[in-house]
Every structure is written in structure tokens, then in C-alpha cells.
Design a protein around this motif. Structure first.
Motif, PDB file in Angstrom:
ATOM      1  N   TRP A  51       0.831  -1.205   0.000  1.00  0.00           N
ATOM      2  CA  TRP A  51       0.000   0.000   0.000  1.00  0.00           C
ATOM      3  C   TRP A  51       0.862   1.250   0.000  1.00  0.00           C
ATOM      4  CZ3 TRP A  51      -3.409  -1.808   4.679  1.00  0.00           C
ATOM      5  CH2 TRP A  51      -4.197  -2.894   4.289  1.00  0.00           C
ATOM      6  N   ARG A  52       1.943   1.231   0.779  1.00  0.00           N
ATOM      7  CA  ARG A  52       2.821   2.405   0.853  1.00  0.00           C
ATOM      8  C   ARG A  52       3.467   2.684  -0.503  1.00  0.00           C
ATOM      9  NH1 ARG A  52       5.358   5.182   5.064  1.00  0.00           N
ATOM     10  NH2 ARG A  52       4.898   3.540   6.568  1.00  0.00           N
ATOM     11  N   ARG A  53       3.904   1.637  -1.188  1.00  0.00           N
ATOM     12  CA  ARG A  53       4.509   1.819  -2.505  1.00  0.00           C
ATOM     13  C   ARG A  53       3.500   2.442  -3.468  1.00  0.00           C
ATOM     14  NH1 ARG A  53       6.547  -2.894  -2.995  1.00  0.00           N
ATOM     15  NH2 ARG A  53       4.795  -3.834  -4.079  1.00  0.00           N
ATOM     16  N   THR A  54       2.274   1.949  -3.445  1.00  0.00           N
ATOM     17  CA  THR A  54       1.222   2.516  -4.297  1.00  0.00           C
ATOM     18  C   THR A  54       0.952   3.960  -3.919  1.00  0.00           C
ATOM     19  OG1 THR A  54       0.204   0.340  -4.536  1.00  0.00           O
ATOM     20  CG2 THR A  54      -1.184   2.227  -5.022  1.00  0.00           C
ATOM     21  N   TRP A  55       0.887   4.233  -2.627  1.00  0.00           N
ATOM     22  CA  TRP A  55       0.634   5.592  -2.116  1.00  0.00           C
ATOM     23  C   TRP A  55       1.771   6.530  -2.534  1.00  0.00           C
ATOM     24  CZ3 TRP A  55       3.177   8.387   1.891  1.00  0.00           C
ATOM     25  CH2 TRP A  55       2.487   9.498   2.377  1.00  0.00           C
ATOM     26  N   ASP A  56       3.014   6.075  -2.425  1.00  0.00           N
ATOM     27  CA  ASP A  56       4.172   6.887  -2.821  1.00  0.00           C
ATOM     28  C   ASP A  56       4.132   7.234  -4.303  1.00  0.00           C
ATOM     29  OD1 ASP A  56       5.387   7.023  -0.309  1.00  0.00           O
ATOM     30  OD2 ASP A  56       6.671   5.275  -0.680  1.00  0.00           O
ATOM     31  N   GLU A  57       3.735   6.264  -5.126  1.00  0.00           N
ATOM     32  CA  GLU A  57       3.745   6.464  -6.576  1.00  0.00           C
ATOM     33  C   GLU A  57       2.580   7.307  -7.072  1.00  0.00           C
ATOM     34  OE1 GLU A  57       3.804   2.504  -8.118  1.00  0.00           O
ATOM     35  OE2 GLU A  57       5.885   2.156  -7.501  1.00  0.00           O
ATOM     36  N   ASP A  58       1.369   7.065  -6.522  1.00  0.00           N
ATOM     37  CA  ASP A  58       0.170   7.671  -7.106  1.00  0.00           C
ATOM     38  C   ASP A  58      -0.711   8.433  -6.127  1.00  0.00           C
ATOM     39  OD1 ASP A  58       0.812   6.561  -9.643  1.00  0.00           O
ATOM     40  OD2 ASP A  58       0.003   4.643  -8.980  1.00  0.00           O
ATOM     41  N   GLY A  59      -0.317   8.536  -4.875  1.00  0.00           N
ATOM     42  CA  GLY A  59      -1.100   9.293  -3.900  1.00  0.00           C
ATOM     43  C   GLY A  59      -2.212   8.487  -3.264  1.00  0.00           C
ATOM     44  N   PRO A  60      -2.911   9.106  -2.310  1.00  0.00           N
ATOM     45  CA  PRO A  60      -3.927   8.389  -1.537  1.00  0.00           C
ATOM     46  C   PRO A  60      -5.122   7.900  -2.361  1.00  0.00           C
ATOM     47  CG  PRO A  60      -3.853  10.702  -0.910  1.00  0.00           C
ATOM     48  CD  PRO A  60      -2.719  10.463  -1.849  1.00  0.00           C
ATOM     49  N   ARG A  61      -5.440   8.568  -3.443  1.00  0.00           N
ATOM     50  CA  ARG A  61      -6.582   8.116  -4.258  1.00  0.00           C
ATOM     51  C   ARG A  61      -6.347   6.753  -4.870  1.00  0.00           C
ATOM     52  NH1 ARG A  61      -9.945  12.101  -7.580  1.00  0.00           N
ATOM     53  NH2 ARG A  61     -11.300  12.485  -5.823  1.00  0.00           N
TER      54      ARG A  61
END
Length: 80
Positions: A51-61
């Protein structure tokens, strides 16, 4: 999780998992480490890292649910 009918998580379970991911996003913004977030949310560290990797790459949305994994095999008329 796999079901014999070809579905995935139920709608309720999808919402529950989305709430977990969004809670994790708030904790990411506060600078909490993955292990602490996993313990607080009672999920695996690996999930939090993903989840953190996804959040880092594309933000909370990007942590919002993408909807059902597969469409129903039968139409509404066929269910009746």
C-alpha cells in the motif's frame, strides 16, 4: 481469496479493506513505519508495504477500491 462462483471479496469486505488502506494512508502521511501500521490495523507488514509503494507512486486516491474483480457471469434475468 477465491470462491467457486468466480467472485472475489463481497462488497462489504471490499469496503472494509478500502477503509483499512485509507487509514494506512493517513498514517503514512504522519510518517509511521510499516510495522507499526500493520500492528495497529492488524494486517500483514507486506500488505502495508504494498500500500505504501502505491501511495508513494500515485497518492492516496490510488488506495481506493477498484470495484469488483470480475463481473457476474449471469445477467439479472438469468438470476430470476
Amino acid at each position: 481469496m477465491r470462491y467457486p462462483q468466480g467472485g472475489g471479496l463481497t462488497a462489504e469486505r471490499q469496503q472494509f479493506r478500502e477503509r483499512l488502506r485509507l487509514q494506512a494512508a493517513k498514517l503514512f502521511a504522519l510518517g509511521k513505519v510499516s510495522a507499526a501500521i500493520a500492528k495497529d490495523l492488524r494486517v500483514s507488514v507486506r500488505s502495508v508495504q504494498r500500500w505504501r509503494r502505491t501511495w508513494d507512486e500515485d497518492g492516496p486516491r490510488s488506495l481506493r477500491s477498484q470495484g469488483p474483480a470480475s463481473l457476474p457471469r449471469l445477467s439479472e434475468q438469468q438470476f430470476a
